[in-house]
Design an enzyme around this catalytic site. Structure first.
Site, mmCIF file in Angstrom:
data_model
loop_
_atom_site.group_PDB
_atom_site.id
_atom_site.type_symbol
_atom_site.label_atom_id
_atom_site.label_comp_id
_atom_site.label_asym_id
_atom_site.label_seq_id
_atom_site.Cartn_x
_atom_site.Cartn_y
_atom_site.Cartn_z
ATOM 1 N N GLN A 1 -3.016 -12.246 7.398
ATOM 2 C CA GLN A 1 -3.442 -11.943 5.684
ATOM 3 C C GLN A 1 -2.123 -12.955 5.117
ATOM 4 O OE1 GLN A 1 -2.608 -8.034 4.007
ATOM 5 N NE2 GLN A 1 -1.085 -9.034 3.674
ATOM 6 N N HIS B 1 9.248 -3.472 3.860
ATOM 7 C CA HIS B 1 8.261 -3.555 1.767
ATOM 8 C C HIS B 1 9.773 -4.026 1.362
ATOM 9 C CE1 HIS B 1 5.510 -0.801 3.607
ATOM 10 N NE2 HIS B 1 5.011 -1.620 3.053
ATOM 11 N N MET C 1 1.059 -0.428 0.028
ATOM 12 C CA MET C 1 0.058 -0.099 0.004
ATOM 13 C C MET C 1 1.042 0.972 0.098
ATOM 14 S SD MET C 1 -3.318 -1.141 1.889
ATOM 15 C CE MET C 1 -2.469 -0.869 3.654
ATOM 16 N N GLY D 1 5.203 -10.538 3.941
ATOM 17 C CA GLY D 1 5.704 -10.298 5.018
ATOM 18 C C GLY D 1 4.497 -11.029 6.486
HETATM 19 P P1 AMP Z 1 0.950 -3.042 3.589
HETATM 20 O O1 AMP Z 1 2.138 -2.089 2.734
HETATM 21 O O2 AMP Z 1 1.391 -3.051 4.713
HETATM 22 O O3 AMP Z 1 -0.240 -3.622 2.947
HETATM 23 O O4 AMP Z 1 2.840 -4.427 2.996
HETATM 24 C C1 AMP Z 1 2.927 -4.751 2.236
HETATM 25 C C2 AMP Z 1 3.554 -6.391 2.297
HETATM 26 O O5 AMP Z 1 4.386 -5.989 3.574
HETATM 27 C C3 AMP Z 1 3.116 -7.151 3.517
HETATM 28 O O6 AMP Z 1 3.012 -8.456 2.753
HETATM 29 C C4 AMP Z 1 3.015 -7.486 4.669
HETATM 30 O O7 AMP Z 1 3.127 -8.419 5.189
HETATM 31 C C5 AMP Z 1 4.646 -6.839 4.227
HETATM 32 N N1 AMP Z 1 5.039 -6.430 5.269
HETATM 33 C C6 AMP Z 1 4.724 -5.041 6.438
HETATM 34 N N2 AMP Z 1 6.089 -4.795 7.452
HETATM 35 C C7 AMP Z 1 7.013 -5.440 6.977
HETATM 36 C C8 AMP Z 1 8.029 -6.129 8.142
HETATM 37 N N3 AMP Z 1 8.125 -4.840 9.103
HETATM 38 N N4 AMP Z 1 8.571 -6.717 7.568
HETATM 39 C C9 AMP Z 1 8.409 -7.712 6.558
HETATM 40 N N5 AMP Z 1 7.516 -7.274 6.195
HETATM 41 C C10 AMP Z 1 6.889 -6.837 6.178
#
Ligand code: AMP
Length: 285
Positions: free
Chosen positions: A159, A43, A36, A153
């Site tokens: 999720q 990320h 997002m 992640g």
């Molecule tokens: P988001 O932008 O929050 O929807 O996250 C996009 C992807 O990044 C998802 O697969 C999350 O699980 C992953 N993600 C977010 N924060 C972390 C983190 N601290 N470590 C690893 N992956 C992450």
């Protein structure tokens, strides 16, 4: 389609589909990282893994309205395409898919996907409809990008399990890869929402990873009683004046079913609110 520096930005579904179709026809393996935006090292770690696993990496940046509840932070969620592109410049991304909401949800859109059981507990209980929105947008993005590999992640543990299940249940020919949580040096899990925290909240937020660490320590010392372990974690949260706890639970690492006795492979997951910021974290036992 526009080129910003070395990164190709794609805004429409048609262009995205034809770009990855031609890459696939050239025999390239496509790996995909949905986000997002408001990108951070968490990320970036997914993108580096995607780069290792595939020949053409697609990153999507889309703040998905259907996964936000009416009183959640959809409007205030950080949107910073320029900043995001700078952060990922040196990774070597093939394309960034950056569609408008109308491109993904045109007028009259009415089809949704639900992973019925896995979506219910934990975050599902406190964010009704959230995982329906997540599963729907991820399936849409899969159909647009048609990746061979998709990287997520473990930070969003539920999720990840839901997407793995959806891929299995719907016979998607996509390898779903989960990557470990990236943390600040002091233990706080990186999150786009950490930017909402005041200095004082940032300090208190440490209690989340600390409580998970203490539960794990006690488990490793032989305490297998889930409710005792959870009590221990809640005490640590409360010591940091974190009272608004959605859940702190120990569940089966795959099925997310509740456990009286914890065993290796179970997940300890927490969600709590600091004023208006909702944070999640988890660890495997
Ligand atoms: P988001 O932008 O929050 O929807 O996250 C996009 C992807 O990044 C998802 O697969 C999350 O699980 C992953 N993600 C977010 N924060 C972390 C983190 N601290 N470590 C690893 N992956 C992450």
């Amino acid at each position: 389609m526009t080129d910003k520096g070395s990164i190709r930005i794609v805004n429409t579904v048609k262009e995205m589909q034809s770009l990855t179709n031609s890459m696939r026809n050239e025999g390239r393996a496509i790996s995909f990282v949905p986000t997002m935006g408001a990108l951070h090292e968490g990320h970036l770690s997914l993108m580096r893994a995607a780069k290792e696993k595939g020949d053409f990496v697609v990153v999507s940046i889309f703040v998905n309205p259907t996964q936000f509840g009416p009183n959640e932070d959809f409007e205030k969620y950080t949107r910073d395409l320029e900043g995001d592109l700078k952060k990922i410049e040196e990774i070597g991304i093939g394309a960034v898919f950056f569609p408008d909401v109308n491109e993904i949800y045109p007028d009259g859109h009415e089809t949704y996907v639900e992973v019925e059981k896995l979506q219910k507990p934990l975050c599902g209980e406190f964010r009704p409809g959230h995982f329906k929105g997540v599963a729907t947008v991820v399936l849409k993005l899969f159909n647009i990008v048609k990746p061979d590999i998709a990287v997520f992640g473990e930070k969003d543990y539920q999720q990840l399990q839901i997407i793995k299940k959806m891929a299995r249940d719907l016979h998607l020919e996509i390898e779903i890869v989960g990557m470990p949580i990236i943390r600040e040096e002091d233990g706080l899990a990186l999150s786009s929402r950490n930017a909402y925290l005041s200095l004082e909240e940032r300090k208190r937020a440490l209690a989340l990873s600390k409580s998970l660490g203490e539960i794990k320590r006690s488990f490793n010392e032989g305490n297998k009683d889930s409710s005792q372990l959870v009590e221990l974690g809640i005490k640590i949260l409360k010591e940091s004046q974190i009272e608004d706890i959605d859940y702190l639970e120990i569940r089966d690492g795959k099925t997310l079913e509740t456990k009286e006795l914890a065993k290796p492979g179970d997940v300890v997951a927490v969600a709590a609110r600091l004023e208006n910021t909702r944070l999640i974290d988890n660890t495997k036992l």
